[in-house]
Structures are given as structure tokens and as C-alpha cells.
Write an enzyme that holds these catalytic residues in place. Structure first.
Site, PDB file in Angstrom:
ATOM      1  N   PRO A 334      21.678  87.384  35.649  1.00 10.26           N
ATOM      2  CA  PRO A 334      21.066  87.378  36.978  1.00 10.26           C
ATOM      3  C   PRO A 334      19.746  88.133  36.999  1.00 10.26           C
ATOM      4  O   PRO A 334      19.475  88.969  36.121  1.00 10.26           O
ATOM      5  CB  PRO A 334      22.120  88.094  37.854  1.00 10.26           C
ATOM      6  CG  PRO A 334      23.378  88.071  37.060  1.00 10.26           C
ATOM      7  CD  PRO A 334      22.981  88.075  35.631  1.00 10.26           C
ATOM      8  N   GLY A 336      17.059  90.930  37.708  1.00  7.79           N
ATOM      9  CA  GLY A 336      17.160  92.375  37.891  1.00  7.79           C
ATOM     10  C   GLY A 336      18.089  93.075  36.928  1.00  7.79           C
ATOM     11  O   GLY A 336      18.322  94.283  37.064  1.00  7.79           O
ATOM     12  N   THR A 340      13.788  91.036  30.776  1.00  6.38           N
ATOM     13  CA  THR A 340      12.389  91.118  30.339  1.00  6.38           C
ATOM     14  C   THR A 340      12.058  92.505  29.810  1.00  6.38           C
ATOM     15  O   THR A 340      11.427  92.646  28.753  1.00  6.38           O
ATOM     16  CB  THR A 340      11.452  90.763  31.513  1.00  6.38           C
ATOM     17  OG1 THR A 340      11.790  89.464  32.009  1.00  6.38           O
ATOM     18  CG2 THR A 340      10.000  90.774  31.069  1.00  6.38           C
ATOM     19  N   SER A 655      36.190  76.309  41.564  1.00  6.51           N
ATOM     20  CA  SER A 655      37.006  77.522  41.491  1.00  6.51           C
ATOM     21  C   SER A 655      37.645  77.907  42.825  1.00  6.51           C
ATOM     22  O   SER A 655      38.466  78.819  42.875  1.00  6.51           O
ATOM     23  CB  SER A 655      36.170  78.693  40.971  1.00  6.51           C
ATOM     24  OG  SER A 655      35.121  78.997  41.858  1.00  6.51           O
ATOM     25  N   LYS A 698      32.441  87.943  40.064  1.00  9.70           N
ATOM     26  CA  LYS A 698      33.234  87.718  41.271  1.00  9.70           C
ATOM     27  C   LYS A 698      34.028  88.964  41.646  1.00  9.70           C
ATOM     28  O   LYS A 698      34.132  89.320  42.829  1.00  9.70           O
ATOM     29  CB  LYS A 698      34.184  86.533  41.059  1.00  9.70           C
ATOM     30  CG  LYS A 698      33.489  85.189  40.968  1.00  9.70           C
ATOM     31  CD  LYS A 698      34.492  84.079  40.681  1.00  9.70           C
ATOM     32  CE  LYS A 698      33.807  82.726  40.593  1.00  9.70           C
ATOM     33  NZ  LYS A 698      34.748  81.648  40.265  1.00  9.70           N
TER      34      LYS A 698
END
Length: 747
Positions: A334, A336, A340, A655, A698
Site C-alpha cells: 500500500p 506510505g 520508494t 471474500s 483486514k
């Protein structure tokens, strides 16, 4: 209004105005014979683009040619209204029309208008050198405005469409205004073109003069023995450390450059400059001390132990084999989570130069491999231009956001990347602009992506995927204390030892002011606090030695909670599912109700096709097992409505299958399901529970939303879940839906 019929000639590409004559040649004279035999040589001249107005004309001469064709002279008489066409669908019948005359109003000051137009036309012909004045005597004899305009227009170098406008217009006064406007417009256009021609001529004269002076200066410098620009360029070519083929290419282009007198000189010079600045055979020495590399990575990034270990293994193999051949690392996670910055830290730790290429939204393959030199404004692609910036042929090259690549009529950038990343091919990489092979085999490539499913398959097949999952709350707490707060304070000129933020306050910021898998928003919120403190110090001219941030001050600095605590009461027909986006996991309440209807299943909440299929499977399973579930089958005659709130966000995936099933059962049996329980798993028609992905993310979202029990597929029981979550949430693996019902004590 008198109507009569006329044979029709449809003209294309040629315009006949009244009072003018045209010559036409025909191999089929049916229309001409009809006009001569039945209509006293009268005929209608019509145009496909004009439906209601044509020209009444007369055949004034007819000649039979030796080849069997006929040539006729047709003279236009006046404009005429077209009412309708006949014989449109008859292939062998001449086209005919029904027409009527156009009523013309009297023209005031007709002679004055004619004199004005004649004066302007004479001035126009005088100023435009390519205009003939042979038609002026005929104009001087005309006394009617309509005839004057129709004679003048064909002689004024107007375009086909512009001339056609006069034929469309029946109002004579309006045609006079159009003619005057066209005369002025053509005069202005000629003046503009003439001025441009003069400027170009002066520019060419100056260019020639400049070239002669440059040549003289060149010979003078050679006589004086001075070192000119060309000799410096030649020296750079001679000392360049590259293979002989490149050296030959440079010398060839250099000879073209010094002997060229054309406008290509600057293009050749640019090409030479690109070749000379590429880092041919320039290598930096790598740091092979892997312990030191590990320490550097630990200093810059918290956690990510599995990722760091894989990178250390990757570097260890390289140090032993002295080769970069092997799978290319692709960091997927994801936004953040530090993909990088981790690549930059790796480059710093192993002492490699670092370059970055972002592919977000790129759809043109020339962005990767450049344009050919024949294109105007051509430059190399970003691979070669980045290598120039790297200043070495063995840098760490980060290719960012490969999942954001697009493809369209400009090409497929993903396919172009294959020749860049494949170590069997990139030794001979050729950019369209450079045209010569450049060795990329010593480059260490690292790729990043947010969503693994969006990476093109051919590209994904060549990559080793390393997943960076989202951070837990305690991990974010440690990152904030050890990394973010010291960095932010330093950037804002504040000693971080003076800033005291209790763990509970940081946790409040994490839970109530951010909702993300990474720490970017947390970084922004902490930045906002520090900026406000620094602003208060500057405005009030005070020096603060100790600042304690409390929960009360948070409201002052950050405002009210952006993300209040998740609260859901135990209600019939409401069950918590778990969802995972590319950025974070979250709890997804599913609500079901039913009412009198026709047995329809209604789905709302921006549900994708897969989750809609899950809902249908859930309903089919319930119908097939209604007796076991103790459901009155007559209730299935009602309409069942399933809704997933937050309808502005699209939901997709299988799901939510067991959560959908339990929500429908809860509604039909009028039994509540505890709001502290969440479910995730795909269901089959036989009630089997299939595994799902993203369980860690999750469960992080579930913990944030106050869930204390999660029912998961049995095959997901081996998933790596952080201890912090396992200590607070009970995970219950199930194989079938019967197991689900037992776990919640449904019966």
C-alpha cells in the site's frame, strides 16, 4: 407562386453562378436531351450540400465530339427555389425537380453600393500582385447589384466553400456585405503573408551572414593556433572510454558536424553531446559489507524484517557471483509503507548512485525507448536520460508504480520494459534516439507497485514479488517515536527532545486522525502539530524548552476527530464483513432486509460483479438448506434487499460470501449477530469455505474498529498475523458454513 419542373445536373467541385458560363462533357446525354426536347434548353444546376436553392441555367451550345461524348456550354440565369426532387431512386431515369421563382425585394441605393464595391475591388486588384484586372471593364458596365456580385465573385480567388455561400444566399444586400467583408479579409491575409515572407527573407540573410562570419572566425583561430569549440569536442571524443563501434560512430557524426552547413548542425551536436555524456564503462565500487548494509537499513526503516532479509540475500548472491542475473525485486504494498524510500536506502547502503523513473499514467512507449532522430524535437527515452543522470553504468535504478502503466495507440510501454529488465537482453539495449547498444546488465533494478493484480502479466513473470504489508498500530507508534518526530522536528528547526508526546496521544492521532496502511498521513498530522508550535514561538517571540502535547491540545492543533471510533449495535440482519483495498483493511457492515414482493434479490452499495455472484450463491445455499436453518420457505417469496453502506465506494471480491450468507439468515430468522464478530471467506453452493487474501490488513482494520473475534477460512489459519493483533482478536478457522453457525451458537 408558379411551380414547374426541370431536369437536374448535380455539380461537385465546380460552381456555376448566375451570369457565368461553364463547359461540361458528358458520355450520357439523357439529361441534355430532356432539357432540349421538353424544356426549351432550360436546366437546373444543383449541389449535394444545398437542398433548397439552385441555379436556373440554359444550354447555349452543344457539340458532339469524335469519341461519342457531347460537350455543352451552360449559362447561369438566376437563383431559383427547389421544392423537391423526383426520380431519386430510379437508376436509369434522369433526375428531375420541381422549382419556383425567388421573390426579390427592391434595393435601396443600388448604384451607390455598386460604386463602393467597384472601388474596393479595384484597390484589391491593385494591391494583390497575382490578381488579374481583365474582368474590371465588364464590371464597370454593370448596373444591377445582383449581376455585379455574381460576375465579381468568381474572379476574386475565393475558396470553393466561400463561393458556395453566395449561392446559398438569396438576399442581394446580404451578398453585398459578404463580398465587402471577403475583400477586406483577403487583403489583410495577403499583408500578413507578405510581412512573414519579408521576415523570413531577412532571417535567411542574417543566417547567411552569421555563417560567413563564423567560418572566418574559425580560420582566424586556426591560423592563431587557438583551441576552438570543435577541437575541444574532438578531444572529448578521443579520450572517451567506450567500445570501438561507439568511437567510430562519434567520429562519423563529428565529421558531419564540422562539415555541415545546414540546419542539422544543432541536431548533430545534440546527438554528440548525448553520446559523450553517457557513462560508458564508468563503475562505482559497491559496499559488500552486508552487516553494515543491514545496519543502514535498520536505521532508516522500522520493521520490514522479511523484506530486509530478502534484500540481504539478494546482495549476498550478487557479491559471490559478481553478476546481477536473476529475478528482479519488485516491492508491492500500500502507499506510505516505505517502498520508494527503502530503495533509496539500499542504494545509499551499498554505495550505488540512485536514479528513479516513475511510470504512473505512462502510455507512450517512446517515454521508455525514445523517439527516432527523424522526429522533430526527438530526445532519448527516460532509461537513457536517467543513466546520464546516474553518472555510472551500475547504479540502483528504481522504476516506480509499474502497476499504473497504460497502453493505447502510442504503443505498449510494458512490452518495452521487457528488453530493459531482462538480463539476457539488456546487455544490448538500444534506444531509438541513440541507435547504439548500451549495456544495462550492470544496473540493479528495483520496481515498486501498489497492487500486484494490475502489473502486466508478461512483466510480473520476470519479477520476484516482495510484499510490504501495512503497519499495525504499535508499529506506527514506534515509527512515529523513533523516526518521524525527530525528522519532523529537525526539518522545522525544533529540538525534538523539547517535544514530549505521550504514547497514548500518538495512538489517539493514529486511531482518530489517520486511516491508512502506511504512515504518510501520520507524518502530515505530526508535521501540522510541530508547525503550529513553531508558528506560536515566532509570533509570540518566545523560546520554549519543553512542550507537552496532550489529548486536549490535539483538538486545538488538529481539530475534531476525522475518524471516530467504529460503533455498531447488535441488530437483526446486520453482519460485519472484512474488506481490503490497495491502501488498508476495514470493517464492512452488510445489512439485509426483506419485504413483500416477487422473490427478487436487490443489491445496492456499488457492488462489483464478483460480490454480486457471491450474494446469489449465498441465497441459493440458504434456499437449499432452509429446513436445517429453520427458515419458513414462504419468506423467499418476498424481495430480499442487501445493502453495503458507503455506496460511493465500489466493492469487489468473493471474500464477503460467508458474511452475506449469515446476514440473510439473520434477517430471515430474526436473530441478532454480535457486532463484535467479523467474518471473511468465500462460500460455495455446498457451504464450503474457501481461502481469501489480505488477512493481515483486514485484521488490522478490524482491530481498529473494535472487533474481538474473526471467523476465517481454515486454509488461512497459517497466515502471518502480528502478535499485537493475535493478543486482542480471536481467530476462528472454519471449513464449512455449519462450523460458522456452531461458533456463533446460532441454534
Amino acid at each position: 407562386m408558379k411551380k414547374y419542373n426541370l431536369p437536374v445536373i448535380l455539380l461537385k467541385g465546380l460552381i456555376l453562378l448566375p451570369y457565368n458560363t461553364i463547359k461540361l462533357e458528358y458520355d450520357d446525354n439523357n439529361v441534355i436531351d430532356m432539357a432540349q426536347l421538353f424544356h426549351d434548353d432550360y436546366i437546373l444546376i444543383s449541389y449535394p450540400t444545398i437542398k433548397t436553392i439552385g441555379v436556373l441555367a440554359k444550354i447555349t451550345n452543344k457539340i458532339e465530339l469524335p469519341n461519342g461524348n457531347i460537350r455543352v456550354d451552360i449559362t447561369g440565369l438566376r437563383q431559383i427555389n427547389i421544392i423537391e426532387y423526383m426520380n431519386l431512386n430510379e437508376k436509369n431515369e434522369p433526375l428531375e425537380s420541381i422549382v419556383c421563382e425567388i421573390e426579390h425585394n427592391d434595393i435601396d441605393n443600388e448604384k451607390i453600393i455598386i460604386d463602393k464595391l467597384l472601388k474596393e475591388i479595384k484597390l484589391y486588384v491593385k494591391n494583390i500582385p497575382y490578381m488579374s484586372n481583365s474582368f474590371l471593364p465588364a464590371l464597370e458596365e454593370i448596373t444591377t447589384l445582383d449581376k455585379f456580385i455574381n460576375i465579381a465573385v468568381p474572379n476574386l480567388s475565393l475558396t470553393y466553400d466561400k463561393t458556395l455561400e453566395y449561392l446559398k444566399t438569396s438576399n442581394t444586400n446580404l451578398k453585398a456585405e459578404m463580398l465587402l467583408k471577403d475583400i477586406y479579409q483577403n487583403t489583410n491575409m495577403f499583408e500578413i503573408e507578405h510581412n512573414l515572407d519579408m521576415k523570413v527573407k531577412r532571417y535567411m540573410d542574417e543566417e547567411q551572414k552569421e555563417y560567413i562570419l563564423k567560418q572566418k572566425m574559425k580560420f582566424i583561430k586556426e591560423e592563431l593556433g587557438e583551441q576552438n569549440e570543435n577541437s575541444i569536442l574532438k578531444k572529448r571524443i578521443d579520450v572517451l572510454n567506450c567500445n570501438p563501434l561507439i568511437k567510430d560512430k562519434l567520429n562519423y557524426e563529428y565529421n558531419r558536424y564540422v562539415n555541415s552547413n545546414s540546419s542539422d548542425t544543432s541536431l548533430i551536436r545534440d546527438y554528440l553531446e548525448w553520446l559523450l555524456t553517457l557513462p560508458w564503462n564508468i563503475l562505482t565500487e559497491d559496499n559488500h559489507n552486508l552487516k553494515q548494509v543491514k545496519e543502514e537499513l535498520d536505521k532508516s526503516h522500522y520493521g520490514l524484517e522479511e523484506v530486509k532479509q530478502r534484500i540481504i540475500e539478494y546482495l549476498a548472491v550478487i557479491s559471490v557471483t559478481k553478476s546481477l542475473k536473476g529475478p528482479i525485486i519488485c516491492l508491492v504494498g500500500p502507499p506510505g509503507t516505505g517502498k520508494t524510500s527503502l530503495a533509496f536506502s539500499i542504494a545509499s547502503a551499498i554505495h550505488k548512485n540512485f536514479v528513479k523513473l516513475s511510470l504512473g499514467g505512462v502510455s507512450d512507449e517512446a517515454y521508455i525507448i525514445g523517439h527516432r532522430r527523424t522526429y522533430i524535437g526527438a530526445t532519448p527515452g527516460r532509461i537513457i536520460s536517467s543513466m546520464v543522470k546516474a553518472k555510472s553504468s551500475n547504479p540502483l535504478f528504481l522504476i516506480d508504480e509499474i502497476d499504473k502503466l497504460n497502453s493505447d495507440y502510442k504503443g505498449d510501454p510494458a512490452s518495452s520494459l521487457l528488453s530493459v529488465l531482462d538480463y539476457e537482453q539488456n546487455k544490448y539495449f538500444s534506444d531509438n534516439y541513440i541507435e547504439e547498444e548500451f549495456d544495462l546488465s550492470k544496473v540493479m533494478f528495483i520496481l515498486t507497485a501498489n497492487n500486484i493484480d494490475d502489473i502486466p502479466y508478461a512483466l510480473k513473470d520476470r519479477l520476484e514479488i516482495i510484499e510490504l504489508s501495512g503497519y499495525t498500530t504499535l508499529e506506527k507508534l514506534d515509527i512515529a517515536k523513533k523516526y518521524l518526530i525527530p525528522k519532523i522536528c529537525k526539518a522545522n528547526g525544533l529540538n525534538h527532545q523539547y517535544l514530549i508526546i505521550d504514547d497514548n496521544v500518538i495512538l489517539t492521532i493514529i486511531n482518530n486522525y489517520t486511516k491508512e496502511a502506511g504512515v504518510r498521513e501520520l507524518d502530515r498530522q505530526l508535521n501540522k502539530i510541530v508547525r503550529k508550535i513553531v508558528t506560536q514561538m515566532v509570533v509570540n517571540h518566545i523560546s520554549i524548552n519543553k512542550i507537552i502535547i496532550t489529548n486536549k491540545l490535539l483538538i486545538q492543533y488538529l481539530g475534531k476527530n476525522k475518524y471516530p471510533s467504529f460503533k455498531l449495535k447488535d441488530e437483526v440482519g446486520i453482519v460485519n464483513a472484512l474488506a481490503y483495498t490497495t491502501s488498508l483493511g476495514t470493517t464492512l457492515p452488510i445489512e439485509v432486509t426483506y419485504y413483500k414482493g416477487h422473490g427478487s434479490l436487490i443489491l445496492t452499495g456499488s457492488l462489483g460483479s464478483v460480490i454480486q455472484e457471491s450474494a446469489n450463491i449465498a441465497l441459493s445455499y440458504i434456499k437449499a438448506n432452509y429446513q436445517t436453518l429453520k427458515i419458513d420457505y414462504s419468506k423467499f417469496n418476498n424481495d430480499i434487499h442487501i445493502n453495503v453502506p458507503n455506496i460511493a465506494v465500489k466493492k469487489e471480491g468473493p471474500s464477503a460470501g460467508i458474511a452475506l450468507t449469515l446476514a440473510i439468515i439473520s434477517a430471515l430468522t430474526n436473530k441478532k449477530i454480535s457486532s463484535s464478530i467479523a467474518l471473511t471467506g468465500e462460500i460455495t453452493l455446498r457451504g464450503n469455505i474457501l481461502p481469501i487474501g489480505g488477512l493481515k490488513e483486514k485484521s488490522i482494520g478490524a482491530l481498529r474498529d473494535g472487533i474481538n473475534k474473526i471467523i476465517i477460512p481454515f486454509d488461512n489459519n497459517t497466515d502471518d498475523i502480528p502478535k499485537e493483533i493475535k493478543d486482542k482478536i480471536t481467530f476462528i478457522p472454519v471449513k464449512t458454513f455449519d462450523d460458522v453457525l456452531k461458533e456463533i451458537d446460532f441454534f
